[in-house]
Design an enzyme around this catalytic site. Structure first.
Site, PDB file in Angstrom:
ATOM      1  N   GLU A  27      -3.651  10.145  -0.704  1.00 52.82           N
ATOM      2  CA  GLU A  27      -3.733   8.855  -1.378  1.00 52.82           C
ATOM      3  C   GLU A  27      -4.945   8.078  -0.861  1.00 52.82           C
ATOM      4  OE1 GLU A  27       0.160   7.382  -0.393  1.00 52.82           O
ATOM      5  OE2 GLU A  27       1.107   9.060  -1.424  1.00 52.82           O
ATOM      6  N   GLU A  53       3.918  11.912  -2.033  1.00 49.07           N
ATOM      7  CA  GLU A  53       3.816  12.722  -0.822  1.00 49.07           C
ATOM      8  C   GLU A  53       4.318  14.147  -1.051  1.00 49.07           C
ATOM      9  OE1 GLU A  53       4.980   9.596  -0.895  1.00 49.07           O
ATOM     10  OE2 GLU A  53       3.378   8.599   0.203  1.00 49.07           O
ATOM     11  N   GLN A  75      -0.672   9.131   4.073  1.00 51.59           N
ATOM     12  CA  GLN A  75      -1.443   7.912   4.352  1.00 51.59           C
ATOM     13  C   GLN A  75      -1.021   7.226   5.657  1.00 51.59           C
ATOM     14  OE1 GLN A  75      -1.484   4.416   1.460  1.00 51.59           O
ATOM     15  NE2 GLN A  75      -3.531   5.251   1.252  1.00 51.59           N
ATOM     16  N   ASP A  78       4.603   7.090   8.523  1.00 50.20           N
ATOM     17  CA  ASP A  78       5.806   6.405   8.067  1.00 50.20           C
ATOM     18  C   ASP A  78       6.297   6.943   6.716  1.00 50.20           C
ATOM     19  OD1 ASP A  78       5.448   3.597   9.896  1.00 50.20           O
ATOM     20  OD2 ASP A  78       3.640   4.711   9.429  1.00 50.20           O
ATOM     21  N   PHE A  81       8.448  10.928   6.014  1.00 47.41           N
ATOM     22  CA  PHE A  81       9.883  11.150   5.856  1.00 47.41           C
ATOM     23  C   PHE A  81      10.254  11.493   4.415  1.00 47.41           C
ATOM     24  CE2 PHE A  81       9.287   8.249   9.433  1.00 47.41           C
ATOM     25  CZ  PHE A  81       9.816   9.032  10.432  1.00 47.41           C
ATOM     26  N   HIS A 121       4.318   0.664   9.043  1.00 53.02           N
ATOM     27  CA  HIS A 121       3.006   1.147   9.479  1.00 53.02           C
ATOM     28  C   HIS A 121       3.019   1.211  10.992  1.00 53.02           C
ATOM     29  CE1 HIS A 121       2.571  -0.732   5.527  1.00 53.02           C
ATOM     30  NE2 HIS A 121       1.634   0.147   5.282  1.00 53.02           N
TER      31      HIS A 121
END
Ligand SMILES: Cc1ncc(C[n+]2csc(CCOP(=O)(O)OP(=O)(O)O)c2C)c(N)n1
Ligand SMILES: Cc1ncc(C[n+]2csc(CCOP(=O)(O)OP(=O)(O)O)c2C)c(N)n1
Ligand SMILES: [Mg+2]
Ligand SMILES: [Mg+2]
Lengths: 352, 376, 352, 376
Positions: A27, A53, A75, A78, A81, A121
């Site tokens: 991304e 993702e 990106q 976080d 997942f 983040h």
């Protein structure tokens, strides 16, 4: 004198031109932005993906299966997942398939807290990642290692996850990457995209050279006798600084080990140092329940219980649901310099 | 490039604008849609307030009063029209709101005081949505069924069928409380995540359709990525077709059109107890967030300026009245910030709070989390 | 005398009739199958979902937000990885939202190896789950505890994950659930769906009663002096059996603790036993790198390092990408009875 | 209920079937589609072989020679027609196959010996796909671009754009090797997972469309769950519409129709270098897997029996010839099992093998994984 972001960029450039990297994607990885941390600016194979993702991981796997050499980005870790199942599949496909297919792919992702990024983040991913059998996982704490580990990741024919400490992404190394111009401003003029319109911009790549940090090799960044400090990534510089302060102010010196490679890890180096000092502190910023540092501690207990002169210890992030936006949350839940210094002092001074 | 918080370059012109009609109208029109002047002025005022709050917010992120800003300048028309039409209340008889990070306009229009926003932005302990833990715009308001906003793109779409299921069931048992719907909103880039289809699939199980109003604000960009480079050039609403979900595209920059489209979509969800997908084309006037500078983007159409012009042209308002409204809104925002900055920040003691709700069946954490269990 | 599957079914029935459970759902959870392990047969609120774990978790969250009481199932914990991001969001929403919303939801999922399920019906999830701050995580090793923990999970206003050991799902308890008929065949006639056409079948529920096992409460299943054995789930019966054998054959007795609750865990009980014996063995079947057992070991080191008389140890699954289909893979990578017995013997006999 | 491995109840009748036409035909027709008799007999023989292998496999799972069975009885027509049309080879000039667990027919038609299947089913070390580690049907064949099958539903759809991207690029550079496509297949229930849309989205980026042949075998059930109860009653192929992906539904039980549909779809992907979605309606003749008993389901149409009848009716073959083919297929399957059962099982030493490919840049595991790193 490069930052980690610049080092990664140069490593990917070297990968594209010398190591057969075919695709750098994720991304906002392609033009115009070149990555939210600028780590992929100006790369000839960089492209933007849909905000997906699962698609990123799946496509990387497909490219690798078909003989390409993908480097993809999540990106922020976080958001890893969202696609942990594909991480698992990528890690187990070779074992499950009895070695029929190699899967030479690299996933890179910013890791940890320290950029005031609130809950999403600020995650640390290394403890999760260390559970992904079949993967190799590395985390540099400086630009030169970032370059060397990224080249290793590209060369390795297995899935390699490169965790980049968010908070250190812009930290400049004191050392130079082979071929890097000595003047950091010159480097910036050459490879940093300009502010504003970039449509006609082209980077001028320095002739960077081959420099590999082997996967599984730690490095001793400070040498000493009062204890062994094992860390990596964002808290590593804090450990080095605390060790320096205690050496200067109190004459206590420490082995400070930058693990660099989470899995496999350099047990050899850890083991030797523990044997020497008999005192161990493991520091990372990930949450403390089922933390990779606890695994390291277990290995220390397994093999060196009777060599220890004091209780071995860990300094880890608190087990809470996230890092809060207000700095007071982070300060009180993620190890800070003061915490590290105090822990080192305790380690060195506890009666044997 | 002018600063984000400066007035637009054509301000002087704007102040001199003159309407062309002579008699004050009773309705404001846009194509086949129209809205009463009274409503239009309400919408306009809420749009102004929203803009004022956003601009003050951006300023906070630059001045150090706050740190990170993200929000919805450019989406005021759509968000305000939505907020004014929400059935606001607590529990399944009322609408549930599954929002993302650009929805200040919805909540201001619903009646949220500005300070509820600035407290979060300034990371105060008085921030009722998160105690200074979450990014701005990450609201959580139980009294209005606003479930906690999370930064993870698109997951709100996976949750909306759950609240809608309870609402549908509730309405069947309580025929007088049969109009609550679940409203979910997100950007166009996020529709690439699986949750978007999950929402449609779970809302259309045969005989078990759910009253989910799915909204997509299409500003054509995900951070820096142009939708047209990563997605087939078909409208997002086409995604509704394979599920037989009714859908519409509206000009989210035009409050008259947006109001009517939201009204149609809501009516359908409320009455038919089925999903609807509404895509709103909107502007992104300050880029993605403060991370990308939050500079004003003068290329995108400004829905606020356009509506102002339209109202002036229609003689529904005049420039002094506009200016007075703007001044009011700015003053309101400033006052909120001043008050906010006097309020306390969270401290070390606040780290563990609100991890767990009190539980009668937990021997270790009967009240809340208190750190790793220690021997008692 | 119920099996774990039957106990869960009765608990959910009790939940539907006494505790306000509104929805029991997941893939194949509703009629006609009633769950791949039969754990949801005959329940009045059970329904089938699309094959979509993200939808399952998201819908459960939505139901809970709106005042329902959902119990959802991930068909095998091996597929929980597809939706780990939503697990995280469910766990952190209350903290992130400063307590504005409670999220009373239960996720249940079969856990671990032992059903010859190859890679994707053999995963253990507890180490992953223990990292999900904001969740409570329990794992029964027998039917009565399954009943009591499921009722606790339903009553608790927080997200609770109930891990059910796959291999023990059909294991019968020797004890009765309150209200359960004493004759297991009668129970089966009452609540097990018939083979073949079930369209007209209705269960006859026994009048089961309230019985709660508090979250965070472990239980001492064997008492002794030669060491402390901490386990849960599938290996727990092996630990008890090994302890019985060593008591019978060699007169060495052990504290065997069934943790039952992974998080929070009953540190009180662990701590007391470790203080008493000074010897610790932690046993589980999850993979060994960054394993929840290593966390427990770390706590033991933190608080009882100087109380230990010998090296504390762990007996865990091997760090490999999966459990292979051929039984020899499982036998050689997951702790077996013989391994447990040998580890107990070593623990008891190592010189202090 | 008859045992899964018994012959069907109407076997006697089947053996007595008589064709109605008098002259042997040159083609076999189905609607507008047709196939030469020669091809039809090839397809028929491969279907028979596949069925024989599946029935022997089910028997193995019941006899203790194996443990868990899953497979594709009922999908032979579609799978065989697909397998015979694959461009088989290694590397991007050839087709990539992203399969799931019901695709024995594809690989037998491609030329895989039966023993490659039974070795996996019997969990032998000689199992080239997984060394006895994975479920049966979880193939991995680098020489034919069959990437490792995994049990996780739908993830193969997320990977297919990756291989297709390499193929498209390869074809642009090597115009003579410009027909390789990526074929991905799965069941209808699995299309509820996000990966299905990911595949379509990533295959239709404007100007970067990818040659992905997406196949869905719709047997109307996911384990016990009837599609019609959890999904709107529209065909799966409608999902292709919002992406502008060409699509078709075919009768996967009819080899003549299926062959032609696959041919059309493949031609399109190969020539246009764009995706295509083909949905095949198929039967599930032995339930989901051995976990649900693997009993024969006599309600679903048997594509093999139907094709046999059609060929006999068309006088393309007679019953003694059919019986001979069946006997051959059974004998082949039996022989494979006999040989398989003499072969060694994996041992303790095999646990770590094949975790890592050898690496020149790894100090700890330069060759393969050897357990947790120990001091050397
Ligand atoms: C799962 C996930 N992936 C990535 C991100 C990082 N991210 C935050 S906003 C954003 C772009 C969103 O674009 P869009 O959905 O169009 O919404 P907009 O910001 O334009 O309103 C991205 C990639 C995220 N928050 N969550
Ligand atoms: C992600 C995931 N969730 C659940 C399962 C368990 N499971 C295996 S097969 C199956 C049903 C698949 O149905 P469908 O996609 O229609 O394929 P079919 O078996 O009918 O060919 C399920 C739920 C799984 N393997 N993977
Ligand atoms: Mg957008
Ligand atoms: Mg199916």
């Amino acid at each position: 004198m490069a930052s980690i972001a610049q080092a990664v960029r140069m490593a990917l450039h070297y990968g594209e031109t010398h190591l057969g990297v075919t695709d750098v994607f994720g991304e906002d990885v392609g033009p115009p932005l070149g990555g939210v941390f600028t780590a992929t600016q100006g790369l000839k194979t960089a492209w933007n993906t849909p905000l997906d993702e699962r698609g990123i991981m799946g496509t990387a796997m497909g490219i690798a299966y078909a003989g390409g050499r993908p480097v993809c980005e999540i990106q922020f870790c976080d958001y890893a997942f969202n696609v942990l199942d594909l991480f698992k599949v990528a890690g187990n496909q070779r074992w499950a398939g009895a070695g029929t297919f190699a899967l030479p792919m690299v996933v890179m992702t910013p890791n940890g807290a320290g950029i005031r990024g609130s809950l999403y983040h600020s995650h640390s991913f290394e403890s999760w990642a260390s559970r992904l059998a079949g993967w190799k996982v590395v985390m540099p704490s400086n630009a030169l290692d970032a370059y060397g580990l990224m080249l290793a990741a590209i060369k390795d024919p297995n899935p390699v996850l490169v965790l980049l400490p968010k908070a250190l992404m812009r930290a400049k190394d004191t050392r130079l990457i082979p071929g890097e111009p000595a003047d950091p401003e010159e480097l910036s003029r050459m490879i940093d995209a300009p502010i504003g319109d970039r449509s006609n911009w082209e980077p001028q790549w320095p002739e960077v050279g081959d420099y590999t940090v082997n996967i599984g090799s730690a490095v001793l960044v400070r040498e000493g006798t009062a204890g062994t400090v094992i860390s990596y990534g964002r808290p590593l510089p804090l450990c080095a600084q605390a060790a320096d302060e205690l050496a200067r102010d109190h004459g206590r010196t420490f082995d400070v080990i930058d693990l660099r490679s989470i899995f496999p890890y350099d047990w050899d180096m850890l083991s030797k140092s523990v044997l020497k000092t008999g005192r161990v502190l493991i520091v990372n910023e990930d949450t403390e329940v089922t933390n990779f540092g606890e695994h390291l501690l277990r290995r220390v207990i397994d093999e060196h219980f009777y060599d220890l002169v004091t209780r071995p210890r860990t300094l880890l992030g608190k087990h809470i649901p996230g890092i809060g936006m207000n700095q007071n949350y982070e300060t009180n839940s993620v190890p800070q310099l003061g915490d590290v210094r105090a822990a080192l002092w305790d380690l060195a001074t506890e009666a044997a | 490039m002018p600063d984000a918080n400066e007035d637009p370059p054509d301000l002087e012109d704007a102040l001199l604008r003159r309407g062309t009609r002579t008699a004050a109208p009773s309705v404001i029109r846009s194509g086949r849609d129209s809205m009463t002047v009274e409503l239009a002025l309400t919408v306009f005022r809420q749009m102004l307030r929203t803009r004022a709050l956003e601009e003050r917010s951006i300023k906070m992120s630059k001045s150090g009063e706050a740190y990170f800003w993200i929000g919805g300048p450019g989406e005021e028309a759509f968000n305000v029209c939505l907020g004014l039409q929400v059935h606001k209340g607590r529990g399944p008889a009322y609408d549930y709101l599954h929002l993302h990070y650009r929805n200040a306009g919805i909540l201001l229009a619903m009646g949220m005081p500005m300070i509820d926003h600035t407290r979060q932005l300034a990371m105060r302990k008085t921030d009722a949505h998160s105690w200074g833990r979450n990014f701005v715009g990450h609201y959580a308001i139980p009294d209005w069924n606003v479930v906690p906003v999370t930064s993870v793109i698109e997951v709100q779409y996976a949750m909306a069928p759950g609240t809608a299921l309870v609402q549908k069931r509730h309405g069947l048992k309580n025929p007088n409380e049969n109009e609550g719907i679940s409203i979910v909103i997100g950007g166009e880039a996020g529709t690439a995540e699986g949750d978007f289809d999950s929402c449609m699939n779970w809302s259309t199980r045969p005989g078990r359709e759910l009253p989910v109003l799915m909204l997509v604000t299409n500003n054509k960009f995900g951070i820096s990525t142009d939708l047209d480079t990563v997605h087939t050039h078909r409208p997002i609403v086409d995604r509704a077709e394979p599920y037989g979900i009714r859908h519409e595209i509206t000009d989210g920059n035009d409050p008259v059109a947006a109001w009517a489209a939201i009204d149609r979509a809501m009516r359908y969800c409320r009455r038919e107890r089925k999903p609807f997908l509404l895509e709103a084309l909107v502007s992104r006037l300050h880029g993605h967030s403060s991370s990308s500078g939050a500079q004003r983007n003068w290329n995108d159409l400004d829905p606020l300026a356009a509506f102002e012009q339209k109202l002036i042209d229609a003689r529904a308002i005049d420039t002094p009245a506009v200016q007075a409204l703007k001044d009011d809104a700015k003053a309101e925002a400033d006052a909120a910030v001043v008050q906010t900055m006097t309020e306390p920040e969270p401290t070390r003691e606040d780290v563990y709070t609100h991890t767990y709700a009190p539980s009668a069946v937990d021997s270790v954490y009967p009240l809340d989390y208190t750190g790793l269990p220690r021997a008692r």
